[in-house]
Write a protein that holds these residues in place. Structure first.
Motif, PDB file in Angstrom:
ATOM      1  N   PHE A 105       0.854  -1.195   0.000  1.00 49.09           N
ATOM      2  CA  PHE A 105       0.000   0.000   0.000  1.00 49.09           C
ATOM      3  C   PHE A 105       0.882   1.234   0.000  1.00 49.09           C
ATOM      4  CE2 PHE A 105      -2.030   3.297   2.820  1.00 49.09           C
ATOM      5  CZ  PHE A 105      -2.807   3.855   1.820  1.00 49.09           C
ATOM      6  N   ARG A 106       0.765   2.023  -1.059  1.00 46.43           N
ATOM      7  CA  ARG A 106       1.530   3.270  -1.154  1.00 46.43           C
ATOM      8  C   ARG A 106       0.629   4.447  -0.810  1.00 46.43           C
ATOM      9  NH1 ARG A 106       6.186   5.552  -3.667  1.00 46.43           N
ATOM     10  NH2 ARG A 106       5.864   7.762  -4.117  1.00 46.43           N
ATOM     11  N   LYS A 107       1.002   5.150   0.238  1.00 46.74           N
ATOM     12  CA  LYS A 107       0.309   6.364   0.665  1.00 46.74           C
ATOM     13  C   LYS A 107       1.054   7.559   0.118  1.00 46.74           C
ATOM     14  CE  LYS A 107      -1.443   8.431   4.986  1.00 46.74           C
ATOM     15  NZ  LYS A 107      -0.616   9.638   5.133  1.00 46.74           N
ATOM     16  N   ASN A 108       0.349   8.608  -0.250  1.00 44.56           N
ATOM     17  CA  ASN A 108       1.002   9.817  -0.731  1.00 44.56           C
ATOM     18  C   ASN A 108       1.931  10.374   0.348  1.00 44.56           C
ATOM     19  OD1 ASN A 108      -0.496   9.622  -3.084  1.00 44.56           O
ATOM     20  ND2 ASN A 108      -2.102  11.010  -2.385  1.00 44.56           N
ATOM     21  N   TYR A 119      -1.431  -4.953  -4.959  1.00 46.10           N
ATOM     22  CA  TYR A 119      -0.979  -3.577  -4.815  1.00 46.10           C
ATOM     23  C   TYR A 119      -2.170  -2.637  -4.616  1.00 46.10           C
ATOM     24  CZ  TYR A 119       3.351  -5.425  -6.814  1.00 46.10           C
ATOM     25  OH  TYR A 119       4.482  -6.159  -7.054  1.00 46.10           O
ATOM     26  N   TYR A 120      -1.995  -1.713  -3.692  1.00 42.13           N
ATOM     27  CA  TYR A 120      -2.940  -0.611  -3.504  1.00 42.13           C
ATOM     28  C   TYR A 120      -2.141   0.688  -3.514  1.00 42.13           C
ATOM     29  CZ  TYR A 120      -6.417  -4.021  -1.908  1.00 42.13           C
ATOM     30  OH  TYR A 120      -7.285  -5.066  -1.825  1.00 42.13           O
ATOM     31  N   GLN A 121      -2.763   1.758  -3.983  1.00 41.33           N
ATOM     32  CA  GLN A 121      -2.088   3.048  -3.995  1.00 41.33           C
ATOM     33  C   GLN A 121      -3.116   4.150  -3.826  1.00 41.33           C
ATOM     34  OE1 GLN A 121       1.154   3.630  -6.754  1.00 41.33           O
ATOM     35  NE2 GLN A 121       0.569   5.754  -7.139  1.00 41.33           N
ATOM     36  N   LEU A 175     -17.341  -6.831  -5.895  1.00 42.51           N
ATOM     37  CA  LEU A 175     -16.136  -7.075  -5.106  1.00 42.51           C
ATOM     38  C   LEU A 175     -15.187  -5.891  -5.249  1.00 42.51           C
ATOM     39  CD1 LEU A 175     -15.466 -10.765  -6.228  1.00 42.51           C
ATOM     40  CD2 LEU A 175     -16.890  -9.961  -4.329  1.00 42.51           C
ATOM     41  N   TYR A 176     -14.609  -5.465  -4.127  1.00 43.23           N
ATOM     42  CA  TYR A 176     -13.664  -4.353  -4.136  1.00 43.23           C
ATOM     43  C   TYR A 176     -12.248  -4.941  -4.104  1.00 43.23           C
ATOM     44  CZ  TYR A 176     -17.668  -1.373  -3.291  1.00 43.23           C
ATOM     45  OH  TYR A 176     -18.877  -0.709  -3.410  1.00 43.23           O
ATOM     46  N   LEU A 177     -11.667  -5.117  -5.305  1.00 44.74           N
ATOM     47  CA  LEU A 177     -10.439  -5.892  -5.468  1.00 44.74           C
ATOM     48  C   LEU A 177      -9.203  -5.007  -5.515  1.00 44.74           C
ATOM     49  CD1 LEU A 177     -11.727  -8.300  -8.254  1.00 44.74           C
ATOM     50  CD2 LEU A 177     -11.392  -8.865  -5.846  1.00 44.74           C
ATOM     51  N   GLY A 178      -8.101  -5.545  -4.966  1.00 38.79           N
ATOM     52  CA  GLY A 178      -6.803  -4.932  -5.144  1.00 38.79           C
ATOM     53  C   GLY A 178      -6.292  -5.204  -6.543  1.00 38.79           C
ATOM     54  N   ASN A 179      -5.193  -4.554  -6.914  1.00 32.27           N
ATOM     55  CA  ASN A 179      -4.642  -4.706  -8.259  1.00 32.27           C
ATOM     56  C   ASN A 179      -3.542  -5.758  -8.260  1.00 32.27           C
ATOM     57  OD1 ASN A 179      -5.252  -3.399 -10.823  1.00 32.27           O
ATOM     58  ND2 ASN A 179      -3.052  -2.977 -10.914  1.00 32.27           N
ATOM     59  N   GLN A 180      -3.522  -6.587  -9.301  1.00 38.50           N
ATOM     60  CA  GLN A 180      -2.540  -7.662  -9.367  1.00 38.50           C
ATOM     61  C   GLN A 180      -1.162  -7.189  -9.819  1.00 38.50           C
ATOM     62  OE1 GLN A 180      -5.671  -7.691 -10.548  1.00 38.50           O
ATOM     63  NE2 GLN A 180      -6.560  -9.738 -10.641  1.00 38.50           N
ATOM     64  N   HIS A 181      -1.043  -5.955 -10.283  1.00 41.87           N
ATOM     65  CA  HIS A 181       0.230  -5.427 -10.763  1.00 41.87           C
ATOM     66  C   HIS A 181       0.501  -4.077 -10.104  1.00 41.87           C
ATOM     67  CE1 HIS A 181      -0.100  -8.594 -13.678  1.00 41.87           C
ATOM     68  NE2 HIS A 181      -1.170  -8.055 -14.240  1.00 41.87           N
TER      69      HIS A 181
END
Length: 899
Positions: A252-255, A353-355, A366-372
């Motif tokens: 998870f990337r936070k600003n 990945y989440y950002q 479904l609220y899905l994360g990203n695979q890339h």
């Protein structure tokens, strides 16, 4: 609101002909007659009897007026809006306009941000989708409880149906229909030369679906855009940690800066249920799972264990365990863990990945994360749900502004990802509130969790919550606390009286205040760190029931101490923090008996038997159930009475002549420090009880034009400030030496000289202070100038010297001047009355002087001390020009030779 088209490629229309073209494998247009005899090959029909097939992403559409080429009027209207946008300054010549018009092609012109709905209206297909969207929006508003609100008598003429039609008409078409399709369909019709004669036939059409660059179009037609198994963005750096066997990794990337401070208190909640069973164990909400590190590209990451035979998904939420704020989605999130071929849940390397700034991938609910990784990704245009709209930046969906009926109020307005709505305004006189959180089982059962209501019409509640030892099985933070979520609500969790935090607003803190909001799905869970064996006092102020305030204090006793003077009614102390309770009373010049108690909470303190007489300004020891206190007021006046329970083993009672602004220190706050918070210690306005005056000396830069210095007097920190004195709370001095003051909120002053000024607030003659700003001259006084008579000489005056060219209202506490000396001698730094004017009488500490540390060494700071016993400063240097600089914060003097 899903803008996806349903593919009609397997639907055959026996009575129509079909058109295909550039979107199929064939380059030429040909008519296909779908239902000839199976044995026939005439006109290119197929043997299956099915209609037109189109190559993805094209879909089959039935020709109607939507596909007819642009009409003459439509072309005229498009040209007009395009020209108005291109010539926005209306400064083109006739020749330039003619040249532009000659090159204008209505089908290929880039209309940019022009809303083509305003020009071309809705197509038949868009009107059909609008009808579906309207029903969807209606169901959403009913689920929000808006039907009951607007069907109430007198709420809205025509009731909910009329209100809903009015509201829906304000929603931009683009919010639920996406991009206008009339131009795209007309271009296709122009390409195929379609007309009314072709109505009812089929044509291949490419819908205006736009995918962000980290997704691709779904060729199966089941979805608009999907995340492919291979990252469509090339050259993304590898993460610093990759999942091993029986592991999954979540980034998870936070600003902001990628460091520990940026990710403080951020954790992940992961759990199994009937839909996703992957971890084998769940985390505890409020504690979460510790992170494994921070990747410079992809942010904080967690390594989660996977069981053998795990599901193709895992439940998770990324959130701040202190504030309770969730990231990416307010719903339960899900990480994909499926195998190759699973369109939605494939995740070949088991990394998700989440950002911040990129929403979850919403697919089939479904609220899905990203695979890339999102490295190099662009979020694209954000689409908002019902009840929300894009903010001015276009980056966030926020609750819409609403006009609510009398007796109701809007909630959720301007809050990110919160759908606004109208709810009833609660009546405090008819409502019992409870403290409900993880520390008390969320108040279930609710007995003993009720707030005390302070009486009809007060609109105020309070509760002392006694928190003992931490539960044995609880996870304790490094600082010894446990973070608990809570809300304030009635026993039934009624929408109008279920209060939580405002999303993105203030957080609950001990000693702080915050605004609450009601509304299901609007008020957020609040979080507070609980330390062992503490008493937390929760104060709810519903003076304005539409803007309820919560204050939390850490108090020494589970009581509300009261003071009784003689036969008068008890009066409650005000809690002043740090274990102290304060009351201000006007007493006659006589002896009075004083009792301290709170019978309702079995609390009573009194004097030690035989030592029950209180003296002014002297602390009196107290004991449990002690004697009544006797006090003789020396004069009829206002007195501050302090009950100090900071040490419960040694409580004290003290009476002082009342300070007008209370016991706590008060500070000057303003442009001189950029309104910084908290105020620096040196900015305290010091109280003199003899003159009943507060004062502070400050150096100000002279201002010109519209520039001005602005200030107030307030507590050290704005949060929880008990003092906030501005222009409306004082009287401006009209003394001859006073500078003119203006302002209605902040006080404004425009000095014409850069020097030192005294700010004073005088309560000696009235209950409203008289505010005065005047020059406060500070001098070098001694035998090293002039005739050596130690006089206050303007040639030896220290002034404020601004140094920041970018700041035209500079201020500070350093006073400097270049002066001419007559040779060796002694001096001090003082005002004209040796400290009696503005408190300046600085020399050398007697002990330091005796040790020989009273000599000025050029370029070396020398420490000064105040008071009449301070010793003279030795100046052993020849006559000449020198720069004297006195720092009123460090109390140091530095002398250098003038350049």
């Amino acid at each position: 609101m899903n803008f996806k088209f349903t593919s009609l490629s397997v639907v055959a229309l026996a009575t129509t002909a079909a058109l295909s073209g550039c979107s199929t494998e064939e380059e030429k247009i040909e008519k296909v007659y779908p239902f000839e005899q199976a044995s026939s090959t005439a006109h290119g029909s197929n043997a299956t009897g099915q209609g037109l097939w189109c190559k993805a992403p094209d879909i089959v559409q039935t020709v109607d007026s939507d596909f007819h080429p642009l009409s003459t009027q439509e072309i005229t209207d498009l040209k007009a809006v395009a020209l108005a946008a291109a010539n926005s300054d209306n400064d083109w010549t006739d020749a330039e306009i003619a040249a532009w018009e000659s090159s204008f092609n209505p089908y290929t012109y880039d209309y940019g941000t022009i809303d083509l709905y305003d020009t071309l209206g809705l197509t038949n297909e868009e009107m059909a989708r609008q009808a579906v969207a309207k029903e969807e929006a209606r169901a959403f508003k009913i689920e929000q409880g808006q039907q009951e609100i607007f069907d109430a008598e007198g709420a809205f003429e025509g009731g909910f149906d009329a209100w809903f039609d009015t509201w829906f008409a304000t929603v931009p078409y683009t919010d639920y229909l996406g991009k206008s399709q009339r131009l795209d369909k007309a271009a296709r019709g122009n390409e195929l030369a379609l007309s009314t004669a072709n109505n009812g036939e089929e044509a291949c059409y490419t819908p205006p679906t736009e995918c962000p660059n980290y997704k691709v179009l779904d060729e199966s037609g089941a979805y608009d855009c999907i995340v492919p198994e291979t990252n469509p963005i090339a050259d993304a750096p590898a993460p610093i940690y990759e999942a091993a066997a029986n592991e999954t990794v979540v980034y998870f990337r936070k600003n902001g800066v990628q460091d520990e401070a940026n990710y403080a208190d951020i954790t992940i909640h992961a759990w199994d249920n009937g839909n996703c069973t992957s971890y084998g164990e769940s985390t505890a909400w409020g504690t979460g799972r510790g992170s494994a590190g921070i990747d410079p590209n992809y942010g904080i990451y967690w390594v989660l264990p996977l069981i053998d035979g795990h599901s193709s998904c895992g439940n998770m939420i990324i959130y701040n365990k202190t504030s309770g704020d969730k990231y990416i989605t307010q719903n339960d999130g899900m990480i994909p863990l499926g195998n190759s071929g699973d369109v939605l849940l494939h995740n070949l390397d088991k990394i998700t990945y989440y950002q911040e700034g990129f929403p979850a991938n919403l697919m089939d609910g479904l609220y899905l994360g990203n695979q890339h990784p999102y490295f190099g990704a662009a979020a694209g245009k954000k689409s908002c749900g019902w009840g929300t709209e894009l903010d001015e930046s276009g980056e966030s969906c926020v609750g819409q502004t609403l006009s609510c009926p009398t007796g109701t109020t809007d909630v959720g307005v301007a809050q990110v990802d919160i759908a606004s709505k109208c709810i009833e305004v609660f009546n405090p006189d008819e409502t019992t509130l409870l403290l409900r959180g993880g520390f008390n089982g969320w108040g279930n059962p609710t007995e003993g969790q009720e707030f005390e209501y302070l009486g009809e019409g007060t609109n105020k509640y309070r509760k002392n919550y006694v928190y003992g030892a931490h539960p044995e099985d609880a996870t304790v933070e490094e600082d010894g606390t446990i973070n608990y979520n809570f809300k304030i609500a009635d026993a039934d969790w009624s929408e109008a009286t279920s209060f939580g935090g405002v999303k993105g607003g203030d957080l609950p803190t001990v000693g702080g205040s915050m605004q609450l909001t009601a509304g299901n799905g609007v008020g957020q869970d609040m979080a507070l760190k609980f330390a062992e064996n503490k008493i937390y006092q929760f104060n709810v102020d519903a003076t304005d029931p539409t803007a309820v305030q919560l204050n939390i204090e850490d108090v020494p006793v589970a009581a509300f101490p009261k003071i009784t003077f003689g036969s008068e009614d008890p009066v409650e102390f005000e809690y002043a923090r740090s274990g102290r309770y304060l009351h201000t009373a006007t007493l006659a010049a006589e002896t009075v008996s004083i009792v301290i108690s709170d019978e309702a909470n079995d609390f009573a303190l009194g004097a030690v038997t035989g030592s029950d007489v209180a003296s002014l300004d002297v602390a009196l020891a107290l004991v449990n159930d002690g004697s009544a206190i006797s006090f003789t007021a020396p004069e009829a006046a206002a007195y501050n009475i302090t009950l100090d329970l900071s040490d419960l083993a040694a409580p004290t009672f003290k009476i002082e002549k009342a300070k007008p602004l209370g016991l706590d220190a008060v500070y000057i706050r303003g442009t001189m420090t950029g309104w910084g918070d908290p105020a620096p210690d040196e900015d305290e306005i010091v109280y003199d009880k003899d003159s009943r005056t507060y004062s502070v000396v400050y150096g100000l830069e002279a201002v010109t034009g519209e520039d001005k210095h602005q200030f107030k007097f307030a507590s050290k920190a704005w949060d929880g400030s008990t003092v906030d004195v501005g222009a409306g709370n004082v009287t401006f001095s009209d003394d001859a030496e006073a500078l003119p003051l203006t302002g209605t909120g902040n006080v404004e002053v425009k000095p014409t000289k850069s020097t030192s000024y005294e700010f004073s607030l005088d309560f000696s003659t009235a209950s409203v202070g008289v505010l005065k700003v005047q020059e406060a001259p500070i001098y070098i006084r001694g035998g090293i100038y002039g005739s050596g008579d130690w006089a206050a000489d303007d040639t030896m005056r220290l002034n404020f010297v601004p140094t920041d060219e970018q700041n035209t209202t500079e201020a500070g506490h350093v006073y400097t001047s270049t002066v001419t000396t007559t040779g060796e001698g002694f001096f001090k730094i003082a005002d004209s009355e040796w400290g009696d004017a503005f408190g300046f009488n600085w020399g050398i500490d007697p002990d330091e002087a005796e040790a020989g540390n009273n000599v000025v060494v050029l370029g070396t700071p020398i420490q000064l001390a105040t008071g009449n016993d301070s010793q003279n400063i030795s100046f052993p240097h020849p006559a000449g020009q020198y720069v004297f600089s006195f720092d009123d914060v460090t109390k140091q003097l530095t002398v250098t030779a003038a350049p």
